[in-house]
Design a protein around this motif. Structure first.
Motif, short mmCIF file in Angstrom:
data_model
loop_
_atom_site.label_atom_id
_atom_site.label_comp_id
_atom_site.label_asym_id
_atom_site.label_seq_id
_atom_site.Cartn_x
_atom_site.Cartn_y
_atom_site.Cartn_z
N ASP A 1 -16.68 3.76 0.15
CA ASP A 1 -17.15 4.59 -0.95
C ASP A 1 -17.15 6.06 -0.58
OD1 ASP A 1 -17.61 2.32 -2.54
OD2 ASP A 1 -19.60 2.05 -1.69
N LEU A 2 -17.40 6.35 0.68
CA LEU A 2 -17.44 7.73 1.15
C LEU A 2 -16.05 8.23 1.51
CD1 LEU A 2 -19.66 9.87 1.66
CD2 LEU A 2 -19.67 9.14 4.05
N ILE A 3 -15.21 7.35 2.10
CA ILE A 3 -13.85 7.70 2.50
C ILE A 3 -12.92 6.64 1.93
CG2 ILE A 3 -12.35 8.34 4.43
CD1 ILE A 3 -14.80 8.71 6.14
N PRO A 4 -12.46 6.78 0.71
CA PRO A 4 -11.54 5.76 0.15
C PRO A 4 -10.22 5.75 0.91
CG PRO A 4 -12.51 7.14 -1.58
CD PRO A 4 -12.84 7.79 -0.28
N PRO A 5 -9.73 4.58 1.32
CA PRO A 5 -8.52 4.53 2.16
C PRO A 5 -7.21 4.70 1.39
CG PRO A 5 -9.45 2.33 1.90
CD PRO A 5 -10.39 3.27 1.21
N ARG A 6 -7.15 4.40 0.07
CA ARG A 6 -5.93 4.55 -0.74
C ARG A 6 -4.75 3.78 -0.13
NH1 ARG A 6 -5.09 8.00 -4.84
NH2 ARG A 6 -3.40 6.53 -5.16
N TYR A 7 -4.72 2.48 -0.33
CA TYR A 7 -3.66 1.64 0.23
C TYR A 7 -2.35 1.85 -0.53
CZ TYR A 7 -6.56 -1.01 3.46
OH TYR A 7 -7.35 -1.38 4.51
N VAL A 8 -1.25 1.90 0.23
CA VAL A 8 0.10 2.04 -0.32
C VAL A 8 0.99 0.97 0.31
CG1 VAL A 8 -0.15 4.52 -0.72
CG2 VAL A 8 0.76 3.71 1.46
N TRP A 9 2.18 0.78 -0.25
CA TRP A 9 3.11 -0.21 0.26
C TRP A 9 3.73 0.27 1.56
CZ3 TRP A 9 3.05 -4.91 -1.69
CH2 TRP A 9 2.62 -5.10 -3.01
N HIS A 10 3.79 -0.64 2.54
CA HIS A 10 4.41 -0.31 3.83
C HIS A 10 5.91 -0.50 3.74
CE1 HIS A 10 5.29 -0.08 8.05
NE2 HIS A 10 5.71 -1.33 8.08
N MET A 11 6.65 0.52 4.14
CA MET A 11 8.11 0.45 4.09
C MET A 11 8.63 -0.43 5.21
SD MET A 11 9.20 2.17 1.51
CE MET A 11 10.91 2.40 1.94
N PRO A 12 9.47 -1.43 4.89
CA PRO A 12 10.04 -2.28 5.95
C PRO A 12 11.09 -1.53 6.75
CG PRO A 12 10.96 -2.86 3.82
CD PRO A 12 9.91 -1.83 3.56
N GLU A 13 11.65 -2.23 7.75
CA GLU A 13 12.66 -1.60 8.60
C GLU A 13 13.93 -1.29 7.83
OE1 GLU A 13 13.28 -4.12 11.92
OE2 GLU A 13 11.26 -3.83 12.74
N SER A 14 14.23 -2.08 6.80
CA SER A 14 15.43 -1.80 6.01
C SER A 14 15.31 -0.52 5.20
CB SER A 14 15.70 -2.98 5.07
OG SER A 14 14.61 -3.18 4.17
N GLY A 15 14.08 -0.05 4.96
CA GLY A 15 13.88 1.19 4.21
C GLY A 15 14.03 1.06 2.72
N GLU A 16 13.97 -0.14 2.20
CA GLU A 16 14.14 -0.36 0.76
C GLU A 16 13.22 -1.47 0.31
OE1 GLU A 16 17.68 -1.49 -2.46
OE2 GLU A 16 18.08 -1.45 -0.29
#
Length: 448
Positions: free
Chosen positions: A382-397
């Motif tokens: 609640d104090l520091i929201p982490p904001r999750y995003v998609w992790h890019m794989p090794e292929s980069g796509e």
């Protein structure tokens, strides 16, 4: 006739299993033990007696089977036990609906049980004095931690501005979705304006550091034990970042945000009323430089210089990731001593023992509460929201058909990883690095 039936021998060559003698509602054992046609019942009974211990003299009670000590499992002395605090793969953090109230960090039933236990233990004993910071004094062992958290926040913002010069970060123009990469992800998850016309596709553009490190604000209190902020003074009290307010209450001195520092504990005259102790007999306060550290300053955007080489980018990414971990660990230590409240319906945060009285909550069904906040204990996210995003794989796509095979990580961690930093062990579970990504949709359909 009854005696003839009682003396009639059994037609089966094998004796049946005796029914259980205890007062149990379970059916007899022969009713739910699967028997093969080729195996005689005597052999099955002997096997059951040797495994479950229900032979003569060792009958279970209440339908429970007791295992003898001779058949207990004993681990092999040559076995190697590998322990890991972080699981291999973990689920993503749950996104709560706007119509759903946040869960309490500790259930209400557990809080009531602890309160009854404290009252029972304190019965017949003299009342103890309040410990700091409840008595108005500072926790001196946390003053250096407050300075480290304050400097880590400034260092994190400055380094993120530099990293965003070389690591592209995209943001949707119609919703709050962000993506770390040269192109946005192909997933149709947009819920912003006119999303039905675009069929949920995002319209990607540039973004700012505020979209990655969310600026959570709170009211600045000149006296953290003073009266609650009324609704009429909601615009008269300044609002500053919640982390800065927490550091100020923990001991950081900022000239632009003065606060009251007590040198004697307060004197309670009621359950919620108190008076300040007389400090006239004390000498004038001298500046204490034992715990203070030099404070960093946030750089303006025109003074941000991008790293010139990949090696410098990797070093900057490692420093940024270290500042992120220092910030979260230090803030968690401060949360354990200093009270922080959060609204259960909206992201409003208040640094203090009790929330303010400003009726500015606009969450679900706020009309029934007249705009008042539902204050509860805050957690670190609640104090520091982490904001999750998609992790890019090794292929980069990223492919939208293989969405279930991709992992997620906090946006700051993903930026540092793409900048050249090593992957922290605690984030590998949600990033799903050990999950093999199929090369085609046909291969994905074959996965069980």
């Amino acid at each position: 006739m009854g005696e003839a039936l009682a003396m009639r021998p059994s037609s089966s060559p094998y004796p049946l299993l005796p029914p259980p003698t205890c007062s149990s509602r379970l059916p007899p054992l022969r009713c739910f033990v699967g028997l093969r046609c080729s195996a005689p019942r005597v052999q099955v009974r002997e096997r059951l007696n040797s495994v479950a211990g229900i032979g003569s003299g060792t009958r279970g009670c209440h339908g429970r089977f007791r295992t003898p000590a001779s058949s207990a499992y004993q681990p092999c002395p040559r076995a190697i036990i590998i322990r890991n605090d972080n699981s291999q793969n973990a689920d993503f953090p749950r996104n709560y609906s706007k119509r759903e109230k946040k869960p309490f960090p500790i259930p209400v039933v557990e809080l009531r049980r602890r309160a009854r236990q404290r009252m029972k233990q304190a019965e017949g004993k003299p009342k103890r004095s309040l410990p700091p910071p409840k008595n108005g004094l500072l926790v001196h062992r946390l003053v250096p931690e407050a300075y480290r958290v304050y400097n880590a926040r400034i260092l994190l913002i400055n380094n993120l501005k530099r990293l965003m010069k070389v690591v592209p970060v995209k943001g949707c123009k119609y919703c709050s979705e962000i993506h770390v990469g040269s192109d946005g992800h192909p997933f149709r998850t947009c819920r912003g304006m006119s999303s039905d016309k675009r069929r949920g596709e995002h319209d990607w553009g540039t973004t700012l550091v505020e979209a990655i490190f969310l600026p959570v604000e709170a009211y600045h209190l000149e006296d953290r034990l003073g009266p609650r902020i009324p609704h009429d003074q909601r615009f008269a009290v300044p609002r500053i970042p919640a982390l800065v307010e927490l550091c100020i209450q923990a001991g950081v001195d900022l000239p632009e945000y003065p606060t009251k520092r007590r040198r004697k504990p307060i004197i309670k005259i009621g359950r919620t009323e108190f008076v300040d102790a007389n400090e006239d007999d004390l000498p004038d306060p001298a500046p204490d430089e034992r715990f203070k550290e030099p404070l960093l300053e946030e750089l303006p955007d025109d003074e941000i210089i991008a790293p010139s080489s990949p090696e410098e980018t990797a070093v900057l990414a490692e420093e940024t990731l270290e500042a992120w971990e220092t910030l979260r660990k230090g803030a968690l230590r401060l949360l354990k001593s200093y009270t922080v409240r959060v609204c259960g319906y909206c992201p409003e945060v208040h640094i203090g023992s009790s929330g303010h009285k400003a009726r500015n909550c606009g969450a679900f069904k706020h009309q029934q509460r007249n705009g008042q906040h539902g204050w509860q204990a805050a957690v670190l996210d609640d104090l520091i929201p982490p904001r999750y995003v998609w992790h890019m794989p090794e292929s980069g796509e990223l492919q939208k058909e293989l969405k279930s095979f991709y992992g997620q990580a906090p946006a700051i961690v993903e930026i540092c990883i793409q900048g050249g930093a090593e992957v922290p062990e605690k984030y590998k579970a949600t990033m799903r690095l050990d999950v093999g990504i199929p090369s085609s949709l046909r291969e994905a359909e074959m996965v069980v």
